[in-house]
Design a protein around this motif. Structure first.
Motif, mmCIF file in Angstrom:
data_model
loop_
_atom_site.group_PDB
_atom_site.id
_atom_site.type_symbol
_atom_site.label_atom_id
_atom_site.label_comp_id
_atom_site.label_asym_id
_atom_site.label_seq_id
_atom_site.Cartn_x
_atom_site.Cartn_y
_atom_site.Cartn_z
ATOM 1 N N UNK A 75 -20.910 -27.936 -16.145
ATOM 2 C CA UNK A 75 -22.108 -27.498 -16.281
ATOM 3 C C UNK A 75 -23.151 -27.981 -15.116
ATOM 4 N N UNK A 76 -22.584 -29.047 -14.828
ATOM 5 C CA UNK A 76 -23.426 -29.513 -13.595
ATOM 6 C C UNK A 76 -23.262 -28.730 -12.353
ATOM 7 N N UNK A 77 -21.912 -28.370 -12.236
ATOM 8 C CA UNK A 77 -21.445 -27.572 -11.040
ATOM 9 C C UNK A 77 -22.237 -26.211 -11.245
ATOM 10 N N UNK A 78 -22.198 -25.775 -12.533
ATOM 11 C CA UNK A 78 -22.559 -24.151 -12.838
ATOM 12 C C UNK A 78 -24.232 -24.128 -12.448
ATOM 13 N N UNK A 79 -24.926 -25.554 -12.944
ATOM 14 C CA UNK A 79 -26.404 -25.559 -12.771
ATOM 15 C C UNK A 79 -26.565 -25.452 -11.011
ATOM 16 N N UNK A 80 -25.836 -26.154 -10.284
ATOM 17 C CA UNK A 80 -25.982 -26.133 -8.850
ATOM 18 C C UNK A 80 -25.860 -24.733 -8.332
ATOM 19 N N UNK A 81 -24.882 -23.980 -8.775
ATOM 20 C CA UNK A 81 -24.365 -22.702 -8.412
ATOM 21 C C UNK A 81 -25.729 -21.781 -8.848
ATOM 22 N N UNK A 82 -26.066 -22.114 -9.966
ATOM 23 C CA UNK A 82 -27.311 -21.267 -10.494
ATOM 24 C C UNK A 82 -28.450 -21.381 -9.545
ATOM 25 N N UNK A 112 -21.102 -21.066 -22.704
ATOM 26 C CA UNK A 112 -20.757 -21.658 -23.768
ATOM 27 C C UNK A 112 -19.948 -22.858 -24.030
ATOM 28 N N UNK A 113 -20.105 -23.874 -24.597
ATOM 29 C CA UNK A 113 -19.384 -25.298 -24.597
ATOM 30 C C UNK A 113 -19.978 -26.482 -24.677
ATOM 31 N N UNK A 114 -19.516 -27.337 -25.210
ATOM 32 C CA UNK A 114 -20.076 -28.662 -25.316
ATOM 33 C C UNK A 114 -20.755 -29.119 -24.126
ATOM 34 N N UNK A 115 -21.880 -29.873 -24.146
ATOM 35 C CA UNK A 115 -22.411 -30.352 -22.737
ATOM 36 C C UNK A 115 -21.811 -31.928 -22.662
ATOM 37 N N UNK A 116 -20.823 -31.578 -21.766
ATOM 38 C CA UNK A 116 -20.150 -33.181 -21.263
ATOM 39 C C UNK A 116 -19.472 -32.776 -20.012
ATOM 40 N N UNK A 117 -19.114 -33.922 -19.279
ATOM 41 C CA UNK A 117 -18.648 -33.786 -17.822
ATOM 42 C C UNK A 117 -17.514 -32.880 -17.744
ATOM 43 N N UNK A 147 -28.876 -36.144 -16.933
ATOM 44 C CA UNK A 147 -28.683 -35.864 -15.373
ATOM 45 C C UNK A 147 -28.856 -34.448 -14.983
ATOM 46 N N UNK A 148 -28.361 -33.678 -16.174
ATOM 47 C CA UNK A 148 -28.624 -32.107 -15.950
ATOM 48 C C UNK A 148 -30.061 -31.860 -16.301
ATOM 49 N N UNK A 149 -30.660 -32.581 -17.163
ATOM 50 C CA UNK A 149 -32.217 -32.201 -17.428
ATOM 51 C C UNK A 149 -33.144 -32.950 -15.863
ATOM 52 N N UNK A 150 -32.643 -33.891 -15.446
ATOM 53 C CA UNK A 150 -33.194 -34.399 -14.124
ATOM 54 C C UNK A 150 -33.249 -33.262 -13.142
ATOM 55 N N UNK A 151 -31.946 -32.897 -12.935
ATOM 56 C CA UNK A 151 -31.641 -31.928 -11.853
ATOM 57 C C UNK A 151 -32.681 -30.542 -12.266
ATOM 58 N N UNK A 152 -32.712 -30.143 -13.326
ATOM 59 C CA UNK A 152 -33.459 -29.136 -13.801
ATOM 60 C C UNK A 152 -35.055 -29.146 -13.153
ATOM 61 N N UNK A 153 -35.440 -30.365 -13.713
ATOM 62 C CA UNK A 153 -36.801 -30.706 -13.372
ATOM 63 C C UNK A 153 -37.051 -30.847 -12.010
#
Length: 195
Positions: free
Chosen positions: A83-90, A74-79, A116-122
């Motif tokens: 969340x980019x680190x959380x996404x890599x860990x996920x 939970x938190x605003x999406x910004x650097x 950038x997050x969306x691109x990483x997800x895709x």
């Protein structure tokens, strides 16, 4: 980052009062050289428990048709929120728990960061497993029904060390801590432990 932390650690000994947000933070501050224990005071962030309980009254799980482990951030999406680190860990966790899902609850504050997050997800075929919920005035239902709440941030933290720690929040396990760019491995390990 290291110079900033070193500078701050050196200035604590000149402070009249140092306010910590929790006892663990106070303990760590008092362990720093030159910090007088009588100067460290604990002042918890105010939490409106009544409002939280009111928002949780008669709530049903927002996770419809989701099977497997549910992680929520939970938190605003910004650097600064990391969340980019959380996404890599996920991604690492998802390899061992293929039915796991990550829900990002919060407004998009930085569109480039979001893209950038969306691109990483895709690129990593996580489209069906990472969900942007958007802003809600009731994030508590997402937290209550999640298997693991995750606080990721580069600038704010509930502990002063760089190690994520598991805590109990509203009866669920959460992973909290400061995340550095190189800490994806530790972060993924702590996510797995949170389940």
């Amino acid at each position: 980052k290291g110079i900033n932390r070193l500078f701050m650690n050196q200035t604590y000994k000149y402070a009249h009062t140092i306010v910590a947000q929790q006892e663990e933070m106070a303990d760590e501050l008092m362990s720093l050289p030159g910090v007088r224990t009588e100067c460290v005071k604990v002042l918890h962030n105010p939490i409106d428990v009544d409002t939280i309980h009111e928002k949780l009254n008669n709530m049903v799980s927002p996770y419809t048709n989701i099977f497997g482990s549910k992680f929520v951030n939970v938190g605003s999406i910004y650097p600064a929120k990391g969340q980019d680190i959380r996404l890599k860990a996920f991604l690492q966790v998802h390899c061992s728990l293929p039915e796991s899902h990550l829900f990002l609850v919060g407004r998009i504050a930085d569109k480039d960061f979001y893209q950038n997050l969306v691109s990483y997800i895709e690129c990593n075929n996580l489209n069906d497993y990472v969900h942007f919920v958007g802003y809600t005035d009731n994030p508590y239902q997402w937290m209550k029904y999640a298997d693991c709440f995750v606080l990721s941030s580069r600038t704010e933290y509930l502990i002063t060390s760089n190690k994520p720690e598991a805590v109990d929040i509203f009866g669920m396990i959460g992973v909290i801590g400061v995340l550095e760019d190189s800490d994806v491995e530790t972060s993924s390990l702590e996510l797995s432990r949170g389940i």
